[in-house]
Enzyme design. Structure first.
Site, PDB file in Angstrom:
ATOM      1  N   GLY A  86       0.745  -0.998   0.045  1.00 16.85           N
ATOM      2  CA  GLY A  86      -0.080  -0.113   0.174  1.00 16.85           C
ATOM      3  C   GLY A  86       0.868   1.012  -0.043  1.00 16.85           C
ATOM      4  NE  ARG A  87       3.695   2.384   5.382  1.00 22.43           N
ATOM      5  CZ  ARG A  87       4.111   3.032   6.436  1.00 22.43           C
ATOM      6  NH1 ARG A  87       4.507   4.386   6.648  1.00 22.43           N
ATOM      7  NH2 ARG A  87       4.541   1.986   7.743  1.00 22.43           N
ATOM      8  N   GLY A 120      -0.451   6.318   0.884  1.00 23.33           N
ATOM      9  CA  GLY A 120       0.672   5.778   0.339  1.00 23.33           C
ATOM     10  C   GLY A 120       2.087   6.443   0.690  1.00 23.33           C
ATOM     11  NE  ARG A 177       5.480  -8.548   2.047  1.00 24.94           N
ATOM     12  CZ  ARG A 177       5.920  -7.469   2.725  1.00 24.94           C
ATOM     13  NH1 ARG A 177       5.106  -7.146   3.818  1.00 24.94           N
ATOM     14  NH2 ARG A 177       6.711  -6.574   2.220  1.00 24.94           N
ATOM     15  CG  ASP A 246       0.780  -8.575   6.732  1.00 25.48           C
ATOM     16  OD1 ASP A 246       0.228  -9.113   7.741  1.00 25.48           O
ATOM     17  OD2 ASP A 246       1.343  -7.281   6.748  1.00 25.48           O
ATOM     18  CG  ASN A 247       4.584  -6.859   8.993  1.00 26.63           C
ATOM     19  OD1 ASN A 247       4.543  -6.582   7.839  1.00 26.63           O
ATOM     20  ND2 ASN A 247       4.068  -6.191   9.819  1.00 26.63           N
ATOM     21  CG  ASP A 256       7.114  -4.985   6.029  1.00 30.75           C
ATOM     22  OD1 ASP A 256       7.763  -4.307   5.171  1.00 30.75           O
ATOM     23  OD2 ASP A 256       6.165  -5.517   5.783  1.00 30.75           O
TER      24      ASP A 256
END
Length: 481
Positions: A86-87, A120, A177, A246-247, A256
Site C-alpha cells: 500500500g505504500r 501511500g 512474504r 504479512d510481515n 517491515d
C-alpha cells in the site's frame, strides 16, 4: 555494472499491479549507503541526479518495472483477505556479482491499488527508524532487509499529527512474504500458488529443486531460517512489534520495521507497539508467534505438500529454535559448548536480569570482563542487589572453570557476540527531533556511522553505551513510527 533482470515482473499479472511512483515535492538526500551501493555495483548512482531523483520516486530508472505486490495476512491473529504493497513500490531486481540478485523497493512513494484509500506515504520518523534499524541489524549480523538511501521532503502527511514525509529505498534478495502465499490459498488459486512457489524455489532456494518434494523442502528451509531468526532476535533483545504473517519474510529476513525496539531494561514481556493491548507481540512471545505464522504458511502450502507431511515439517521448528537459542546464549555467556545444566544457568541469569531491572545489552557486554577466579568485575555494578548477583556469579565461576578457555579467550569470544552499541529508541528519537525541529542531520549521520560496527570499541561514541535517559521510558510507538 549491475543491470535489472526483473524475474518477479515476469510472473502472472494477478500477483501484482503495475504502478508508477507519485513524486514528493522538493525531496533531498539525507543518507546514502555507500558500502551497500558498492556491493550492488551501483556506487556511481550517487553522482547521477536523475538516478537519485528516481530513487526518491521522481523519474524512472532504465530497466526498472515498478509494481506493487499482492499479499494478504493474519494481523493480530485475524485473517485480512487483501493487503498488498500500500505504500511500497517494487522497482526491479538487480543482477550483481557472483550470481547474486537484489530487489529494490521504495517505501513512501505514493498510493497504489492496495493503499485502501490511504496516501501511500511514509513519514520522516518512520523512515529514519527503518533506515537505521535495517543497518543496525545488518551490523549485528542478523538477516534483514537493507537500506540504500533515505530522502526527506517538506511535504506533509497526517498521522497522529501533521508531519514531514520521506522515502526509503530498501534492498533485499526478495520481498516475498508469507502473506504472498496466504492470499492465493484462501482464494483457491492453487495453480498460481504453485507458480509462486516454483519461483521462490528457483530464486531463493535452488537446492530444493532436486528434492523428492521441492515444496516440502521449501517449507523445511523456511522453518529453519525462521527459527534461527527468532533465536537471533531473542539473543540481541530485539522486539519487532508487529509480527503479522504479512510481515514475515519467505527468505528469513527481518522485514517491515514499524514499532520495533531493542530492550533497555530486561523486561521479558516488553511491548513497543501501543496498539498491542494484549501483548501478542511481546518480546517473550516472539518465538511462539514465529511458529504460529509458519502454520499460516504451512496451511497455504498444504495442497502442494500434504497435511501429515506439513505438520511433520512444522513440528521441527522447536528443535531448530532451541538449538539456535542455545548456541547463541552459550556464546553470549562465553561457554565453549552447551552442557545439559547450562539451561538452568542461563535461565537463572535472565531471571536475575528481570528481577533487578538490569540493562540487557550493558550486562551482557560487561559480563565479558568477568573473572573466573577473582572478583566479579564491572558487571556487578549493574545490579542493585549485589548479593543476588554474587550468588549467581558463584555458579557462573564454577561453570567457567569446567572449560579449557582462558579468560582472555572467553572475553574475545563474548565481545564478538555481545554488542556494545544498539539502536536504542531514545537514540532514534533524538535524531528525529533534531531533523524535524532544527533541520539538523548531524545526529542521524552519527548513528548511521556508529551502528555499522556495534561490536567495536568506538571511543568517540562512548556516551551511547551509557544507561538511557529517564525520558526514554515514555517513548510510545505506533505503526506510523
Amino acid at each position: 555494472m549491475a543491470q535489472f533482470i526483473n524475474r518477479f515482473a515476469r510472473l502472472p499479472d494477478a500477483l501484482f499491479a503495475r504502478v508508477k511512483a507519485t513524486p514528493l515535492s522538493d525531496s533531498r538526500l539525507l543518507l546514502w549507503n555507500q558500502a551497500l551501493a558498492q556491493q550492488l555495483q551501483i556506487e556511481a548512482w550517487q553522482q547521477q541526479p536523475a538516478t537519485l531523483a528516481a530513487l526518491a520516486g521522481d523519474g524512472h530508472l532504465v530497466g526498472s518495472e515498478p509494481l506493487a505486490a499482492l499479499y494478504a495476512g493474519h494481523q493480530f491473529g485475524v485473517y485480512v483477505p487483501q493487503l498488498g504493497d500500500g505504500r511500497a513500490l517494487w522497482l526491479g531486481e538487480l543482477a550483481v556479482a557472483d550470481g547474486q540478485c537484489a530487489e529494490l523497493q521504495l517505501k513512501g512513494a505514493g498510493p497504489t491499488p492496495f493503499s485502501r484509500g490511504a496516501d501511500g506515504r511514509a513519514v520522516l520518523r518512520s523512515s529514519v527508524r527503518e533506515y537505521l534499524a535495517s543497518e543496525a541489524m545488518h551490523g549485528l549480523g542478523i538477516p534483514t532487509t537493507r537500506a540504500l538511501a533515505l530522502f526527506a521532503s517538506s511535504q506533509l502527511a497526517r498521522r497522529e499529527r501533521w508531519e514531514p514525509t520521506a522515502v526509503v529505498c530498501r534492498v533485499a534478495p526478495t520481498f516475498i512474504r508469507f502473506g504472498s502465499f496466504e492470499v492465493l490459498y484462501w482464494r483457491g488459486e492453487t495453480a498460481l500458488l504453485k507458480t509462486l512457489a516454483d519461483f521462490v524455489i528457483e530464486q531463493s532456494y535452488p537446492d530444493c529443486q532436486s528434492a523428492p518434494n521441492p515444496y516440502q523442502a521449501l517449507l523445511q528451509c523456511v522453518v529453519l531460517r525462521t527459527a534461527e531468526l527468532m533465536a537471533a532476535w531473542q539473543a540481541v533483545g530485539f522486539v519487532h512489534g508487529v509480527m503479522n504473517s504479512d510481515n514475515m519474510s519467505i527468505a528469513g529476513l527481518t522485514l517491515d520495521y514499524g514499532p520495533y525496539g531493542f530492550l533497555d531494561r530486561y523486561v521479558p514481556d516488553q511491548v513497543f507497539n501501543h496498539s498491542d493491548d494484549h501483548g501478542r507481540y511481546a518480546f517473550s512471545q516472539q518465538p511462539r508467534i514465529g511458529l504460529w505464522n509458519l502454520y499460516c504458511l504451512g496451511q497455504a502450502l498444504i495442497d502442494l505438500i500434504g497435511k501429515d507431511t506439513t505438520l511433520a515439517v512444522l513440528g521441527q521448528y522447536e528443535a531448530h529454535y532451541q538449538q539456535a537459542w542455545q548456541q547463541n546464549m552459550a556464546a553470549k555467556l562465553g561457554l565453549s559448548e552447551w552442557q545439559p545444566d547450562d539451561a538452568a544457568l542461563v535461565e537463572a541469569w535472565l531471571a536475575l536480569l528481570a528481577e533487578q531491572g538490569a540493562d540487557y545489552t550493558r550486562a551482557h557486554r560487561l559480563l565479558a570482563y568477568f573473572s573466573s577466579t577473582e572478583a566479579a568485575g564491572p558487571v556487578r555494578d549493574e545490579f542493585v542487589d549485589r548479593a543476588a548477583f554474587d550468588q549467581w556469579a558463584q555458579r557462573y565461576q564454577q561453570r567457567l572453570q569446567q572449560q579449557a578457555l582462558s579468560d582472555a579467550e572467553r572475553q574475545t569470544m563474548m565481545l564478538a557476540v555481545n554488542p556494545k552499541y544498539i539502536l536504542r529508541n531514545y537514540m532514534a528519537e533524538h535524531a528525529i527531533q533534531q531533523l524535524e525541529q532544527h533541520q539538523d542531520d548531524s545526529e542521524l549521520q552519527r548513528l548511521a556511522h556508529l551502528l555499522q560496527q556495534p561490536y567495536a570499541e568506538q571511543e568517540e561514541y562512548e556516551a551511547y553505551f551509557a544507561h538511557p535517559p529517564a525520558w526514554a521510558e515514555g517513548i510510545h510507538l505506533s505503526c506510523s513510527s
